[in-house]
Write a protein that holds these residues in place. Sequence first.
Motif, PDB file in Angstrom:
ATOM      1  N   ASP A 199       0.811  -1.213   0.000  1.00  0.00           N
ATOM      2  CA  ASP A 199       0.000   0.000   0.000  1.00  0.00           C
ATOM      3  C   ASP A 199       0.845   1.264   0.000  1.00  0.00           C
ATOM      4  O   ASP A 199       0.498   2.255  -0.635  1.00  0.00           O
ATOM      5  N   LEU A 255      -7.756   1.454  -2.719  1.00  0.00           N
ATOM      6  CA  LEU A 255      -9.150   1.811  -2.934  1.00  0.00           C
ATOM      7  C   LEU A 255     -10.067   1.030  -2.005  1.00  0.00           C
ATOM      8  O   LEU A 255     -10.994   1.581  -1.400  1.00  0.00           O
ATOM      9  N   LYS A 256      -9.794  -0.283  -1.869  1.00  0.00           N
ATOM     10  CA  LYS A 256     -10.605  -1.108  -0.970  1.00  0.00           C
ATOM     11  C   LYS A 256     -10.495  -0.633   0.465  1.00  0.00           C
ATOM     12  O   LYS A 256     -11.479  -0.611   1.208  1.00  0.00           O
ATOM     13  N   VAL A 292      -0.849  -2.654  -9.776  1.00  0.00           N
ATOM     14  CA  VAL A 292      -2.309  -2.702  -9.919  1.00  0.00           C
ATOM     15  C   VAL A 292      -2.955  -3.189  -8.625  1.00  0.00           C
ATOM     16  O   VAL A 292      -3.965  -2.645  -8.166  1.00  0.00           O
ATOM     17  N   GLN A 293      -2.316  -4.216  -8.021  1.00  0.00           N
ATOM     18  CA  GLN A 293      -2.840  -4.713  -6.744  1.00  0.00           C
ATOM     19  C   GLN A 293      -2.763  -3.636  -5.668  1.00  0.00           C
ATOM     20  O   GLN A 293      -3.662  -3.498  -4.841  1.00  0.00           O
ATOM     21  N   LYS A 294      -1.674  -2.867  -5.699  1.00  0.00           N
ATOM     22  CA  LYS A 294      -1.496  -1.799  -4.712  1.00  0.00           C
ATOM     23  C   LYS A 294      -2.615  -0.771  -4.814  1.00  0.00           C
ATOM     24  O   LYS A 294      -3.241  -0.406  -3.817  1.00  0.00           O
ATOM     25  N   ASN A 295      -2.876  -0.302  -6.033  1.00  0.00           N
ATOM     26  CA  ASN A 295      -3.937   0.699  -6.212  1.00  0.00           C
ATOM     27  C   ASN A 295      -5.294   0.135  -5.829  1.00  0.00           C
ATOM     28  O   ASN A 295      -6.128   0.824  -5.224  1.00  0.00           O
ATOM     29  N   SER A 296      -5.519  -1.132  -6.174  1.00  0.00           N
ATOM     30  CA  SER A 296      -6.785  -1.763  -5.829  1.00  0.00           C
ATOM     31  C   SER A 296      -6.936  -1.888  -4.318  1.00  0.00           C
ATOM     32  O   SER A 296      -8.005  -1.629  -3.761  1.00  0.00           O
ATOM     33  N   SER A 297      -5.838  -2.279  -3.641  1.00  0.00           N
ATOM     34  CA  SER A 297      -5.890  -2.421  -2.184  1.00  0.00           C
ATOM     35  C   SER A 297      -6.146  -1.092  -1.498  1.00  0.00           C
ATOM     36  O   SER A 297      -6.895  -1.009  -0.529  1.00  0.00           O
TER      37      SER A 297
END
Length: 331
Positions: A9, A153-154, A146-151
Amino acid sequence: MYAVVTLQDSDEVMVVASHWLSSDKTQSYWPPFKSTEMCMEAVLNRLNPETGGKPWEKLNIIFHKEHGDFDKAIEIKKKIKEEKEKWSFLVPTTTGFPGILKRQKLENNQAMIQPLPPSPIPSTSRMPANDKEELLHMLRDIKSTVQKNSSMLKKLLKDNTASEAPSSSTSFPTRGVKTSLNLPLRTFEDVERIERELNSAASRKKYIKYLSGLGGFGDKDVIKNIMQQVLIDDLAKEFNWLGRGEKRPLSQLILADVIREAALKSKVTRVDCETEIKKYLSYKADRLGRKRPREQGGLGPEIFNVASSSPMDNQPKKEVYWNILRSEKNF
């Protein structure tokens, strides 16, 4: 054991307790404390990843290395951070991948002049082993963008939902539960009343649930929070664990069993619980015992009522009064 990881993150290299990691080492618990010092203390002491029985939040991580010594793990962390800075042209930012995109743009401009190798990444065949390993770590960082940005946001959505949602009945006791339990106890009559009440299994369960939800950082803090909710200071000083001297025995009360069970839910063992209760009761008795004589020797009404019908009788009492004032000042 301590593990050196990168938090996806924030892209920070951190040291965590190894038992905080998931089995596949892709996630780690992280303490919810706002203070950096408290977070470091939690890592150093390898606390259980929960507060008041509630597990900490899990964060996505990239695992690097492990070491049994905390100071050694800090050194590994510094080395990895230095390597990250050395390969900073490969590290993704919020605007994309500047190092790679700049190179790709240059290659596209030169494409009509002469062909270039299809891969913009330099060959690793002649690179030292350590550099290869760090390069692989950097590439994993890129893949995880991509996982970082998604995490992130979540997490934002989760925090927003949690702030709007009502408090869960399984997290911390509500004010209504606290009021219905009539705590803290103030008199021996209150103690007798609660002992009768605790003969019921349902009542014991209710008290255990409330007291275990108080939480705390470490055994001492957990017991202190529980004892402060159970007994006021003036009543606590009338008890010790075994009832020695003129004190009453707390260990013989059903309430003591309730305290032990509540502490156990906060990961405090029976032995440690009893040890901290003894220390707490002893501290309250000593503190109040020292405080009361000083209050009585201060500027209380009995000191001022030294006047008598005879000036000669009054003179010695005045001398006592001034001596007390001098001793208090020197103290």
